[in-house]
Design an enzyme around this catalytic site. Structure first.
Site, PDB file in Angstrom:
ATOM      1  CB  THR A  73      -1.197  -0.058   1.232  1.00 63.96           C
ATOM      2  OG1 THR A  73      -2.042   1.142   0.953  1.00 63.96           O
ATOM      3  CG2 THR A  73      -0.551  -0.021   2.754  1.00 63.96           C
ATOM      4  CE  LYS A  77      -2.064   0.851  -3.200  1.00 63.52           C
ATOM      5  NZ  LYS A  77      -3.425   1.125  -3.564  1.00 63.52           N
ATOM      6  CG  ASN A  98      -3.524  -3.953  -4.738  1.00 59.24           C
ATOM      7  OD1 ASN A  98      -3.052  -4.752  -5.871  1.00 59.24           O
ATOM      8  ND2 ASN A  98      -4.624  -3.793  -4.227  1.00 59.24           N
ATOM      9  CG  ASP A 113      -6.141  -0.930  -5.289  1.00 64.46           C
ATOM     10  OD1 ASP A 113      -6.498  -1.663  -4.153  1.00 64.46           O
ATOM     11  OD2 ASP A 113      -5.254   0.019  -5.010  1.00 64.46           O
ATOM     12  N   GLY A 138      -5.334   9.802  -9.650  1.00 64.70           N
ATOM     13  CA  GLY A 138      -4.238   9.026  -8.673  1.00 64.70           C
ATOM     14  C   GLY A 138      -4.354   7.719  -9.117  1.00 64.70           C
ATOM     15  N   GLY A 139      -3.686   6.808  -7.953  1.00 64.75           N
ATOM     16  CA  GLY A 139      -3.595   5.432  -8.140  1.00 64.75           C
ATOM     17  C   GLY A 139      -4.692   4.814  -8.351  1.00 64.75           C
ATOM     18  CB  ALA A 140      -7.927   4.933  -6.149  1.00 69.27           C
ATOM     19  N   GLY A 254     -17.100   2.437  -0.885  1.00 67.96           N
ATOM     20  CA  GLY A 254     -15.946   1.948  -1.259  1.00 67.96           C
ATOM     21  C   GLY A 254     -15.610   0.839  -0.143  1.00 67.96           C
TER      22      GLY A 254
END
Ligand code: NDP
Length: 289
Positions: A73, A77, A98, A113, A138-140, A254
């Site tokens: 995390t 990542k 991840n 994810d 971003g990453g998500a 989420g």
């Protein structure tokens, strides 16, 4: 905290872990150990605080000690990639990992994810052919957009505060994932949703640890037929989802994404299908929601 019983006193326990910084309060260990115990597996999941300067040594340690796999995390990542032996096609496109699996001594990176998100979304709608607005880059956001493209979404609007990051995601979707239409919007002030949008995803960190934080979307631009999804899981009841629900939209919190990515990790490491409902209950218990 769930305690796994020592099931096989004459064999070694299998170990997986999560590395991050800061990582205290990460709920995955609680979900995983409940699921290991329920499946009768003599496995342990460790939550490990690892600084960026110690990441390489920690991955070597994981190899030396024969860990079966790991979650990575923030902030690891992306930095973990050069330390691995290979990547899944999706992780390679996302440029982020991840979840790592040890296969015949090699560490292979995956990204669960986006898969977790799409699995959760499918409970409401098949995303193929839908027009999707992604707030954030971003990453998500990247993980979700790549998996949606792999699931048949071809029309995206990427709305991000920083233009270079938004552009990078838009380029990835058009150049490497075959999206036919990607609009890139520089997010300044309130964003007005196009009436043609079907699915609107808050993939920013707005709302994390503050259920009243406002994602700047014009309230009157929500349409009841739209689906609103939030990546923020703590708290799961976000203002973004409340505003969409008040406009009559279906909403997705989420928690489902987080449970599903853990379900996928469990399956990758053990080859066994875990009890997803039990993992969701464990997550809700851990977060007191
Ligand atoms: P990143 O730091 O990589 O990206 C954050 C994004 O949020 C960026 O696009 C950033 O824009 C945007 N952003 C942050 N603050 C603002 C603001 N005030 N106004 C507009 N945009 C803003 O974080 P991640 O993508 O890794 O994580 C994002 C969220 O997703 C977190 O809350 C995290 O907890 C959650 N998450 C949930 C998961 C789940 O399973 N439910 C899994 C993974 C993450 P900019 O580029 O301009 O800085």
């Amino acid at each position: 905290m769930a305690q796994a019983k020592r099931l096989h006193p004459e064999s070694l326990q299998s170990i997986v872990c999560c590395m991050g910084q800061p990582v205290a309060g990460n709920p995955t260990q609680f979900m995983m150990e409940r699921a290991f115990s329920a499946a009768g597996l003599d496995w342990r999941y460790l939550t490990l605080e690892v600084s960026p300067e110690n990441l390489e040594a920690a991955v070597q340690g994981m190899r030396a000690m024969g860990f079966k796999g790991a979650n990575f995390t923030l902030p690891h990542k992306v930095c973990v990639i050069p330390l691995l032996d290979g990547l899944s096609p999706a992780a390679e496109k996302m440029g982020a990992v991840n979840c790592v699996q040890r296969v015949e001594g090699k560490l292979i990176g995956e990204n669960t994810d986006g898969k977790g998100f799409v699995q959760s979304l499918r409970e409401l709608v098949d995303p193929a052919g839908k027009s999707v607005v992604v707030l954030g880059a971003g990453g998500a956001a990247r993980a979700i957009a790549v998996e949606l493209a792999l699931s048949g979404v071809t029309e995206f609007t990427i709305v991000n505060r920083s233009v270079p990051r938004g552009q990078e995601l838009a380029d990835l979707l058009t150049q490497r994932l075959g999206a036919s239409r990607v609009d890139q919007v520089h997010w300044q002030g309130e964003y007005t949703l196009a009436a043609t949008a079907n699915i609107v995803i808050n993939a920013t960190s707005i709302g994390l640890n503050d259920g009243n934080a406002r994602v700047p979307v014009v309230v009157s631009s929500w349409r009841p037929e739209m689906i609103a999804a939030d990546v923020v899981f703590n708290p799961p009841d976000t203002r973004f989802l409340r505003e969409a629900a008040q406009a009559g939209c279906k909403t997705l919190d989420g928690l489902g994404m987080l449970v599903n990515q853990a379900v996928i990790g469990f399956r990758i490491w053990t080859g066994i299908e875990p009890d997803a409902a039990l993992m969701r209950d464990a997550l809700e218990e851990f977060l007191s929601v």
